[in-house]
Design a protein around this motif. Sequence first.
Motif, PDB file in Angstrom:
ATOM      1  N   MET A  67       0.792  -1.226   0.000  1.00 39.01           N
ATOM      2  CA  MET A  67       0.000   0.000   0.000  1.00 39.01           C
ATOM      3  C   MET A  67       0.830   1.286   0.000  1.00 39.01           C
ATOM      4  SD  MET A  67      -3.093  -0.928  -0.230  1.00 39.01           S
ATOM      5  CE  MET A  67      -3.808   0.687   0.058  1.00 39.01           C
ATOM      6  N   TYR A  68       2.079   1.216   0.473  1.00 39.73           N
ATOM      7  CA  TYR A  68       2.824   2.467   0.637  1.00 39.73           C
ATOM      8  C   TYR A  68       3.004   3.258  -0.662  1.00 39.73           C
ATOM      9  CZ  TYR A  68       6.306   5.932   1.553  1.00 39.73           C
ATOM     10  OH  TYR A  68       6.962   7.131   1.633  1.00 39.73           O
ATOM     11  N   PRO A  69       3.297   2.629  -1.820  1.00 40.60           N
ATOM     12  CA  PRO A  69       3.399   3.437  -3.044  1.00 40.60           C
ATOM     13  C   PRO A  69       2.142   4.249  -3.336  1.00 40.60           C
ATOM     14  CG  PRO A  69       4.310   1.258  -3.420  1.00 40.60           C
ATOM     15  CD  PRO A  69       3.657   1.218  -2.078  1.00 40.60           C
ATOM     16  N   PHE A  70       0.964   3.660  -3.067  1.00 39.54           N
ATOM     17  CA  PHE A  70      -0.276   4.409  -3.275  1.00 39.54           C
ATOM     18  C   PHE A  70      -0.391   5.558  -2.280  1.00 39.54           C
ATOM     19  CE2 PHE A  70      -1.098   0.059  -4.742  1.00 39.54           C
ATOM     20  CZ  PHE A  70      -1.541   0.297  -6.034  1.00 39.54           C
ATOM     21  N   ILE A  71       0.017   5.307  -1.020  1.00 36.29           N
ATOM     22  CA  ILE A  71      -0.014   6.361  -0.001  1.00 36.29           C
ATOM     23  C   ILE A  71       0.917   7.501  -0.395  1.00 36.29           C
ATOM     24  CG2 ILE A  71       0.501   6.904   2.410  1.00 36.29           C
ATOM     25  CD1 ILE A  71      -2.020   5.280   2.062  1.00 36.29           C
ATOM     26  N   SER A  72       2.094   7.168  -0.892  1.00 33.58           N
ATOM     27  CA  SER A  72       3.050   8.214  -1.276  1.00 33.58           C
ATOM     28  C   SER A  72       2.518   9.064  -2.418  1.00 33.58           C
ATOM     29  CB  SER A  72       4.396   7.587  -1.660  1.00 33.58           C
ATOM     30  OG  SER A  72       4.268   6.781  -2.811  1.00 33.58           O
ATOM     31  N   ILE A  73       1.806   8.445  -3.343  1.00 30.58           N
ATOM     32  CA  ILE A  73       1.223   9.197  -4.464  1.00 30.58           C
ATOM     33  C   ILE A  73       0.067  10.062  -3.982  1.00 30.58           C
ATOM     34  CG2 ILE A  73      -0.062   8.964  -6.628  1.00 30.58           C
ATOM     35  CD1 ILE A  73       1.614   6.456  -7.210  1.00 30.58           C
ATOM     36  N   LEU A  74      -0.808   9.484  -3.146  1.00 28.15           N
ATOM     37  CA  LEU A  74      -1.955  10.243  -2.649  1.00 28.15           C
ATOM     38  C   LEU A  74      -1.545  11.407  -1.758  1.00 28.15           C
ATOM     39  CD1 LEU A  74      -4.412   7.320  -1.789  1.00 28.15           C
ATOM     40  CD2 LEU A  74      -4.574   8.915  -3.698  1.00 28.15           C
ATOM     41  N   SER A  75      -0.440  11.261  -1.035  1.00 29.47           N
ATOM     42  CA  SER A  75      -0.012  12.310  -0.109  1.00 29.47           C
ATOM     43  C   SER A  75       0.807  13.401  -0.777  1.00 29.47           C
ATOM     44  CB  SER A  75       0.816  11.702   1.029  1.00 29.47           C
ATOM     45  OG  SER A  75       1.999  11.120   0.524  1.00 29.47           O
ATOM     46  N   SER A  76       1.139  13.225  -2.050  1.00 30.19           N
ATOM     47  CA  SER A  76       1.932  14.222  -2.772  1.00 30.19           C
ATOM     48  C   SER A  76       1.107  14.800  -3.915  1.00 30.19           C
ATOM     49  CB  SER A  76       3.214  13.585  -3.315  1.00 30.19           C
ATOM     50  OG  SER A  76       3.910  14.472  -4.150  1.00 30.19           O
ATOM     51  N   SER A  77       0.763  16.067  -3.820  1.00 27.17           N
ATOM     52  CA  SER A  77      -0.022  16.706  -4.888  1.00 27.17           C
ATOM     53  C   SER A  77       0.773  16.772  -6.186  1.00 27.17           C
ATOM     54  CB  SER A  77      -0.441  18.114  -4.461  1.00 27.17           C
ATOM     55  OG  SER A  77       0.687  18.907  -4.147  1.00 27.17           O
ATOM     56  N   ASP A  78       2.104  16.909  -6.089  1.00 27.62           N
ATOM     57  CA  ASP A  78       2.935  16.944  -7.297  1.00 27.62           C
ATOM     58  C   ASP A  78       2.833  15.637  -8.068  1.00 27.62           C
ATOM     59  OD1 ASP A  78       3.901  19.523  -6.782  1.00 27.62           O
ATOM     60  OD2 ASP A  78       5.441  18.740  -5.438  1.00 27.62           O
ATOM     61  N   LEU A  79       2.944  14.520  -7.354  1.00 27.82           N
ATOM     62  CA  LEU A  79       2.840  13.222  -8.020  1.00 27.82           C
ATOM     63  C   LEU A  79       1.445  13.004  -8.588  1.00 27.82           C
ATOM     64  CD1 LEU A  79       4.811  10.855  -5.609  1.00 27.82           C
ATOM     65  CD2 LEU A  79       5.557  11.774  -7.802  1.00 27.82           C
ATOM     66  N   ARG A  80       0.418  13.405  -7.851  1.00 25.04           N
ATOM     67  CA  ARG A  80      -0.948  13.245  -8.354  1.00 25.04           C
ATOM     68  C   ARG A  80      -1.159  14.034  -9.632  1.00 25.04           C
ATOM     69  NH1 ARG A  80      -2.451  14.438  -3.055  1.00 25.04           N
ATOM     70  NH2 ARG A  80      -3.471  16.344  -3.770  1.00 25.04           N
ATOM     71  N   HIS A  81      -0.706  15.289  -9.662  1.00 28.38           N
ATOM     72  CA  HIS A  81      -0.889  16.126 -10.844  1.00 28.38           C
ATOM     73  C   HIS A  81      -0.139  15.555 -12.044  1.00 28.38           C
ATOM     74  CE1 HIS A  81      -3.060  18.788  -8.407  1.00 28.38           C
ATOM     75  NE2 HIS A  81      -2.064  19.527  -7.934  1.00 28.38           N
ATOM     76  N   LYS A  82       1.077  15.088 -11.812  1.00 28.74           N
ATOM     77  CA  LYS A  82       1.858  14.562 -12.923  1.00 28.74           C
ATOM     78  C   LYS A  82       1.266  13.268 -13.468  1.00 28.74           C
ATOM     79  CE  LYS A  82       6.280  16.748 -12.020  1.00 28.74           C
ATOM     80  NZ  LYS A  82       6.259  17.400 -13.345  1.00 28.74           N
ATOM     81  N   LEU A  83       0.792  12.407 -12.570  1.00 30.57           N
ATOM     82  CA  LEU A  83       0.141  11.180 -13.028  1.00 30.57           C
ATOM     83  C   LEU A  83      -1.145  11.488 -13.780  1.00 30.57           C
ATOM     84  CD1 LEU A  83       0.593   8.695 -10.045  1.00 30.57           C
ATOM     85  CD2 LEU A  83       1.520   8.470 -12.347  1.00 30.57           C
TER      86      LEU A  83
END
Length: 315
Positions: free
Chosen positions: A267-283
């Motif tokens: 689950m941690y990779p998903f948590i890291s993406i959800l907790s980072s707005s930069d990663l969410r926007h880029k994805l």
Amino acid sequence: MSLPPEFWIARTANILSIISAFCALSLLLFDRTLRRALHNHIIIVLLSVVFVRSVSNLFYNIYINLLADLAWNPILYYLIWFFIDYALYSTQIILVVWAAIERHILIFHDQWLRMRSKRFLLHYLPIIILLTYSLIFFSVITFVPFCQNSADNILAGITTNPCSLDNEMLGSWELICHHIVGIFIIVLSSLTLIVRIIRQKQRLHQSVQWRKHRKPTIQMLLTSMFYLVCDTPWVTIIFALRYGLSYDIVAIPLTNAFMLRDYVTHMYPFISILSSSDLRHKLRRMVLCWRKRQAILPDGTIQLAVTRRRQTAIN
């Protein structure tokens, strides 16, 4: 070979974890701004550990369950599995402990990191030391022959740790220092981080550059909460077992706690993406661009065919 549904569920989660960790690492490493941000460095290291553990577990489980026979060397298989699974998991906890402490430096004492020498001592060196320590410590307790592991117990699934952890000093050090003290530090650092932010905001009557510090703060708090929720039940039960509680009382809760602990990696990779707005926007941008290309390609192909027909008719 017929395998239980739990095996395929776990392997599916394993594969999704590998994909999400790879995507997050790619975005963090190939984007210069994200790569150079100091608060992302510990996240990159954590994701790297998760990626290695996920890939290793996937191939090892497939090999053992589908292709191989444990009879070839059950003790060696067990020790390698323990090192891949448990050592890398404990390394994650140790790194999260440091990340919770380092957030105070990054937010309230960022001037300490402006000089290259201090940045190395306070930012890079602790990560190097912790990774080196974890590798050496778990290699020693796993592969150095302090005692004789029983092949019968390993094959029967009775033993849950190498026999070196039955040693009072080694077992207590691993459980108390790496997990119990680690959980306490994570809780204390997270709570004091929130209190310091609120107090400074009230004292200065401004947002404490909240826009600048909001992302690393939220990222760290979500990461800390995630690891606390997943690690605390297992640590509590193991601590009670080590100091007198009967195994029969907690057999089922221990199994559930072990499964919850195991899903930290998934689950941690998903948590890291959800907790980072930069990663969410880029994805999100990557997905939108891919969809746009998929939508444009058929129209472009049709338009090209129509143009060619018109040219043929004119000629």
